[in-house]
Design a protein around this motif. Structure first.
Motif, short mmCIF file in Angstrom:
data_model
loop_
_atom_site.label_atom_id
_atom_site.label_comp_id
_atom_site.label_asym_id
_atom_site.label_seq_id
_atom_site.Cartn_x
_atom_site.Cartn_y
_atom_site.Cartn_z
N ASP A 23 0.82 -1.21 0.00
CA ASP A 23 0.00 0.00 0.00
C ASP A 23 0.85 1.26 0.00
OD1 ASP A 23 -2.36 -1.40 0.05
OD2 ASP A 23 -2.43 -1.50 2.23
N HIS A 24 2.17 1.08 -0.10
CA HIS A 24 3.05 2.24 -0.05
C HIS A 24 3.70 2.43 -1.40
CE1 HIS A 24 2.47 1.62 4.19
NE2 HIS A 24 3.02 0.43 4.12
N GLY A 25 3.99 3.63 -1.76
CA GLY A 25 4.64 3.88 -3.05
C GLY A 25 4.43 5.30 -3.48
N THR A 26 4.10 5.52 -4.74
CA THR A 26 3.95 6.87 -5.24
C THR A 26 2.86 7.62 -4.50
OG1 THR A 26 4.61 6.05 -7.40
CG2 THR A 26 3.62 8.20 -7.33
N ARG A 30 5.51 7.28 4.08
CA ARG A 30 6.76 6.59 4.42
C ARG A 30 7.20 5.69 3.28
NH1 ARG A 30 8.05 6.75 9.77
NH2 ARG A 30 9.26 4.84 9.63
N LEU A 31 8.51 5.49 3.19
CA LEU A 31 9.05 4.54 2.23
C LEU A 31 8.87 3.12 2.76
CD1 LEU A 31 12.44 6.30 1.37
CD2 LEU A 31 10.44 6.16 -0.10
N VAL A 33 8.85 12.09 1.83
CA VAL A 33 8.61 10.82 2.51
C VAL A 33 9.89 10.23 3.09
CG1 VAL A 33 6.57 10.29 1.14
CG2 VAL A 33 8.80 9.47 0.37
N PHE A 34 11.04 10.58 2.51
CA PHE A 34 12.30 10.08 3.04
C PHE A 34 12.53 10.61 4.46
CE2 PHE A 34 16.81 9.83 3.83
CZ PHE A 34 17.17 8.62 3.26
N LYS A 35 12.28 11.90 4.65
CA LYS A 35 12.46 12.47 5.99
C LYS A 35 11.45 11.90 6.96
CE LYS A 35 13.45 16.70 8.49
NZ LYS A 35 13.67 18.16 8.41
N GLN A 36 10.21 11.65 6.49
CA GLN A 36 9.21 11.04 7.35
C GLN A 36 9.64 9.63 7.79
OE1 GLN A 36 6.35 12.37 8.61
NE2 GLN A 36 7.00 14.30 7.71
#
Length: 297
Positions: free
Chosen positions: A179-182, A188-189, A228-231
């Motif tokens: 469920d994660h991605g673009t 989050r990654l 999202v990287f920082k998250q």
């Protein structure tokens, strides 16, 4: 669905060693190759449709790949055992030494892939997965499925639905259908994306990638990736990468006899003073003092 794949393909120094085996199915085409590439051989591939390439042996020591034109020198990475290339994404390859290889190519119509995925994961997640490239070295059961599919491509013995179900299993096993991605709902990654990024950074001797290159590695836009990287990590992409370069500096300080000036140059710092300042900020002391402390531990 009647389907004929189309691909722009240019190769040099690669020869086919056995007749190519192929089979057209509902919305997809499977092709099995047995070939050999000479040292310095190269290829260029671009398809308007998604495609999957699965190698039946480890080719990472012999074949390099990049998605950037003219990027083989600066942006090449080892070819992995299984690769998913989204529609419209170019791929350049280069052989570092002669090597015989065999692989299965799957050319798939976008609508066919959505039919595989959307009933289980939803249309939004399926569309996002189709846009994300995948490169994995540990193919596991995917290799077994690919071997069974090669048998059906080479010498069909069962109804086409059997081969198509194998393709569906390969697609669902290879693509990132979390469920994660673009459109990451929690910003989050995924762990798979982080692992892929770390693997890519590790291929660079200086541990350096631009934010754009990092975003491209995990199939996200640069602006969304930075957010999202920082998250995910609590750091900006450049802060995270800088910390990894200092980790490399510590490894070289312990395991090599390189001077601090040489380490700074190898890791892309402007000079020894730049490395020392950054090292002190992250580690709490200078490289020289840290190296002496390790020698007495």
């Amino acid at each position: 669905m009647s389907y004929l794949h189309a691909m722009t393909c240019y190769t040099e120094g690669i020869k086919v060693l056995a007749p190519v085996k192929w089979r057209s199915l509902d919305g997809l085409v499977g092709v099995f190759w047995d070939a050999e590439g000479q040292s310095g051989a190269k290829g260029y591939y671009l398809s308007p449709d998604p495609r999957i390439v699965i190698f039946f042996s480890d080719v990472s020591p012999f074949i390099q790949m990049t998605n950037r034109e003219g990027g083989m020198a600066a942006h090449a990475r080892p070819m992995t055992r299984a690769v998913y290339v989204p529609a419209g994404v170019p791929l350049w390859t280069s052989f570092t030494s002669s090597h015989r290889f065999s692989h299965l190519d799957l050319h798939l119509h976008k609508d066919r892939m959505l039919r595989f995925l959307s009933p289980s994961v939803g249309m939004s997640c399926a569309l996002a997965a189709l846009r994300r490239p995948v490169e994995i070295q540990d193919v596991g059961a995917i290799e077994t499925l690919a071997g069974l599919l090669v048998d059906e491509v080479s010498t069909p013995t069962k109804h086409a639905v059997y081969a198509e179900s194998l393709v569906g299993s390969i697609v669902s096993g290879l693509l990132d259908v979390s469920d994660h991605g673009t459109e990451l709902p929690n910003g989050r990654l995924t762990q798979a994306q982080l692992n892929k990024l770390i693997m890519h950074v590790n291929t660079r001797s200086d541990g350096r990638l631009s934010v754009a290159e990092m975003a491209e590695t995990v199939g996200l836009s640069e602006s969304w990736f930075a957010n999202v990287f920082k998250q995910t990590t609590g750091k900006t992409p450049l802060q995270w990468q800088l910390a990894r370069r200092i980790d490399l500096a510590q490894k070289l300080l312990v395991e090599s006899e390189l001077s601090i000036t040489d380490i700074a140059a190898q890791l892309g710092f402007s000079d020894q003073a730049h490395l020392t300042k950054t090292f002190r900020q992250i580690v709490g002391g200078t490289p020289a003092a840290w190296r002496r402390m390790q020698q007495f531990n």
